[in-house]
Write a protein that holds these residues in place. Sequence first.
Motif, PDB file in Angstrom:
ATOM      1  N   LYS A 143      16.730 -37.238  55.122  1.00  6.21           N
ATOM      2  CA  LYS A 143      17.421 -38.365  54.249  1.00  6.21           C
ATOM      3  C   LYS A 143      17.320 -37.700  52.602  1.00  6.21           C
ATOM      4  O   LYS A 143      17.591 -38.618  51.903  1.00  6.21           O
ATOM      5  CB  LYS A 143      16.552 -39.586  54.217  1.00  6.21           C
ATOM      6  N   GLN A 144      16.989 -36.538  52.555  1.00  2.41           N
ATOM      7  CA  GLN A 144      16.756 -35.847  51.185  1.00  2.41           C
ATOM      8  C   GLN A 144      15.857 -36.667  50.187  1.00  2.41           C
ATOM      9  O   GLN A 144      16.247 -36.368  48.965  1.00  2.41           O
ATOM     10  CB  GLN A 144      18.449 -35.498  50.654  1.00  2.41           C
ATOM     11  N   LEU A 145      14.855 -37.203  50.745  1.00  2.78           N
ATOM     12  CA  LEU A 145      13.968 -37.765  49.883  1.00  2.78           C
ATOM     13  C   LEU A 145      12.704 -36.904  49.678  1.00  2.78           C
ATOM     14  O   LEU A 145      11.880 -37.246  48.793  1.00  2.78           O
ATOM     15  CB  LEU A 145      13.653 -39.115  50.684  1.00  2.78           C
ATOM     16  N   ILE A 146      12.703 -35.762  50.291  1.00  2.57           N
ATOM     17  CA  ILE A 146      11.631 -34.737  50.158  1.00  2.57           C
ATOM     18  C   ILE A 146      12.413 -33.344  50.665  1.00  2.57           C
ATOM     19  O   ILE A 146      12.975 -33.508  51.734  1.00  2.57           O
ATOM     20  CB  ILE A 146      10.177 -35.094  50.707  1.00  2.57           C
ATOM     21  N   LYS A 147      12.007 -32.500  49.997  1.00  3.23           N
ATOM     22  CA  LYS A 147      12.373 -30.911  50.433  1.00  3.23           C
ATOM     23  C   LYS A 147      11.040 -30.388  51.046  1.00  3.23           C
ATOM     24  O   LYS A 147      10.314 -29.984  50.375  1.00  3.23           O
ATOM     25  CB  LYS A 147      12.932 -30.017  49.099  1.00  3.23           C
ATOM     26  N   LEU A 148      11.252 -30.361  52.333  1.00  2.00           N
ATOM     27  CA  LEU A 148      10.318 -29.721  53.416  1.00  2.00           C
ATOM     28  C   LEU A 148      10.554 -28.334  53.403  1.00  2.00           C
ATOM     29  O   LEU A 148      11.582 -27.804  54.105  1.00  2.00           O
ATOM     30  CB  LEU A 148      10.294 -30.516  54.622  1.00  2.00           C
ATOM     31  N   GLN A 149       9.869 -27.333  52.869  1.00  2.00           N
ATOM     32  CA  GLN A 149       9.963 -25.855  52.759  1.00  2.00           C
ATOM     33  C   GLN A 149       9.338 -25.382  54.198  1.00  2.00           C
ATOM     34  O   GLN A 149       9.846 -24.403  54.381  1.00  2.00           O
ATOM     35  CB  GLN A 149       9.666 -25.354  51.524  1.00  2.00           C
ATOM     36  N   ASP A 150       8.257 -25.818  54.429  1.00  2.00           N
ATOM     37  CA  ASP A 150       7.320 -25.462  55.669  1.00  2.00           C
ATOM     38  C   ASP A 150       6.322 -26.248  55.795  1.00  2.00           C
ATOM     39  O   ASP A 150       5.840 -27.007  55.181  1.00  2.00           O
ATOM     40  CB  ASP A 150       6.921 -23.941  55.287  1.00  2.00           C
ATOM     41  N   ALA A 151       5.911 -26.257  57.106  1.00  2.00           N
ATOM     42  CA  ALA A 151       4.764 -26.868  57.774  1.00  2.00           C
ATOM     43  C   ALA A 151       4.187 -26.291  58.617  1.00  2.00           C
ATOM     44  O   ALA A 151       4.427 -25.474  59.530  1.00  2.00           O
ATOM     45  CB  ALA A 151       5.363 -28.252  57.917  1.00  2.00           C
ATOM     46  N   ALA A 152       2.813 -26.634  58.779  1.00  2.00           N
ATOM     47  CA  ALA A 152       2.106 -26.475  60.038  1.00  2.00           C
ATOM     48  C   ALA A 152       1.110 -27.477  60.374  1.00  2.00           C
ATOM     49  O   ALA A 152       0.591 -28.328  59.499  1.00  2.00           O
ATOM     50  CB  ALA A 152       1.101 -25.118  59.636  1.00  2.00           C
ATOM     51  N   ILE A 153       0.558 -27.675  61.409  1.00  2.00           N
ATOM     52  CA  ILE A 153      -0.340 -28.454  61.906  1.00  2.00           C
ATOM     53  C   ILE A 153      -1.806 -28.043  62.474  1.00  2.00           C
ATOM     54  O   ILE A 153      -1.615 -27.066  63.172  1.00  2.00           O
ATOM     55  CB  ILE A 153       0.263 -29.482  62.984  1.00  2.00           C
ATOM     56  N   VAL A 154      -2.779 -28.577  62.172  1.00  2.00           N
ATOM     57  CA  VAL A 154      -3.975 -28.380  62.751  1.00  2.00           C
ATOM     58  C   VAL A 154      -4.569 -29.527  63.403  1.00  2.00           C
ATOM     59  O   VAL A 154      -4.658 -30.648  62.903  1.00  2.00           O
ATOM     60  CB  VAL A 154      -5.071 -27.897  61.706  1.00  2.00           C
ATOM     61  N   SER A 210      -7.302 -33.989  62.609  1.00  2.00           N
ATOM     62  CA  SER A 210      -6.188 -33.218  62.391  1.00  2.00           C
ATOM     63  C   SER A 210      -5.755 -33.496  60.961  1.00  2.00           C
ATOM     64  O   SER A 210      -6.125 -34.264  60.301  1.00  2.00           O
ATOM     65  CB  SER A 210      -5.023 -33.815  63.513  1.00  2.00           C
ATOM     66  N   ALA A 211      -4.905 -32.353  60.460  1.00  2.00           N
ATOM     67  CA  ALA A 211      -4.401 -32.109  59.502  1.00  2.00           C
ATOM     68  C   ALA A 211      -2.877 -31.623  59.602  1.00  2.00           C
ATOM     69  O   ALA A 211      -2.396 -30.855  60.072  1.00  2.00           O
ATOM     70  CB  ALA A 211      -5.025 -31.070  58.596  1.00  2.00           C
ATOM     71  N   LEU A 212      -2.077 -31.958  58.511  1.00  2.00           N
ATOM     72  CA  LEU A 212      -0.770 -31.741  58.018  1.00  2.00           C
ATOM     73  C   LEU A 212      -0.760 -30.904  57.048  1.00  2.00           C
ATOM     74  O   LEU A 212      -0.928 -31.453  55.953  1.00  2.00           O
ATOM     75  CB  LEU A 212       0.203 -32.905  58.313  1.00  2.00           C
ATOM     76  N   PHE A 213      -0.261 -29.829  57.294  1.00  2.00           N
ATOM     77  CA  PHE A 213      -0.101 -28.891  55.850  1.00  2.00           C
ATOM     78  C   PHE A 213       1.379 -28.746  55.506  1.00  2.00           C
ATOM     79  O   PHE A 213       2.147 -28.251  56.597  1.00  2.00           O
ATOM     80  CB  PHE A 213      -0.807 -27.487  56.131  1.00  2.00           C
ATOM     81  N   LEU A 214       1.747 -29.292  54.272  1.00  2.00           N
ATOM     82  CA  LEU A 214       3.098 -29.401  54.038  1.00  2.00           C
ATOM     83  C   LEU A 214       3.486 -28.440  52.649  1.00  2.00           C
ATOM     84  O   LEU A 214       2.635 -28.380  51.931  1.00  2.00           O
ATOM     85  CB  LEU A 214       3.547 -30.533  53.609  1.00  2.00           C
ATOM     86  N   MET A 215       4.392 -27.716  52.790  1.00  2.00           N
ATOM     87  CA  MET A 215       4.935 -27.058  51.475  1.00  2.00           C
ATOM     88  C   MET A 215       6.303 -27.863  51.064  1.00  2.00           C
ATOM     89  O   MET A 215       7.317 -27.651  51.873  1.00  2.00           O
ATOM     90  CB  MET A 215       5.202 -25.458  51.723  1.00  2.00           C
TER      91      MET A 215
END
Length: 162
Positions: free
Chosen positions: A28-39, A117-122
């Motif tokens: 929805k272009q409400l945030i620019k998600l550049q990269d992500a990883a899950i632990v 768990s953790a969500l790592f977001l750039m």
Amino acid sequence: MTTLTVLKFETADGAEKALHVIEDLSKKQLIKLQDAAIVSWPEGKKKPKTKQLSSMTGVGALSGAFWGMLFGLIFLIPIFGLVVGAAMGALTGSMADVGISDDFIKSVRSKVTEGTSALFLMTSDAVKDKVAEAAKGLNFELIASNLSREEEDKLREAFVEE
């Protein structure tokens, strides 16, 4: 400005559920998600499982080397012991050069434990009120480290996929 954000959840599957919310916000272009990883660290397991968001490829997506180094610093230092201490110290120093401080690493290490768990977001360019509204139903603890433009450039130079 890019933000490395860590959202910590009290369940092993919380990060996976939250990722769907973030991906929807990105569409929805409400945030620019550049990269992500899950632990995710299920109960009874000795170490966490990690997964990079595989759909984040192309210009700007960070390589698996970045996530591997970051997760190694956060979760594996106690396992390696003193033999690898100097090498890990050098890696920690290189992460500090790109805006990821030792305090940030220690904070994540102490909070992401078995059963969580953790969500790592750039991310960047978030419409903060809309993102906050969408995140209301998620039960998480926020750990964030803002990167300056210079730190972001250094990070991309070191880890962006060609």
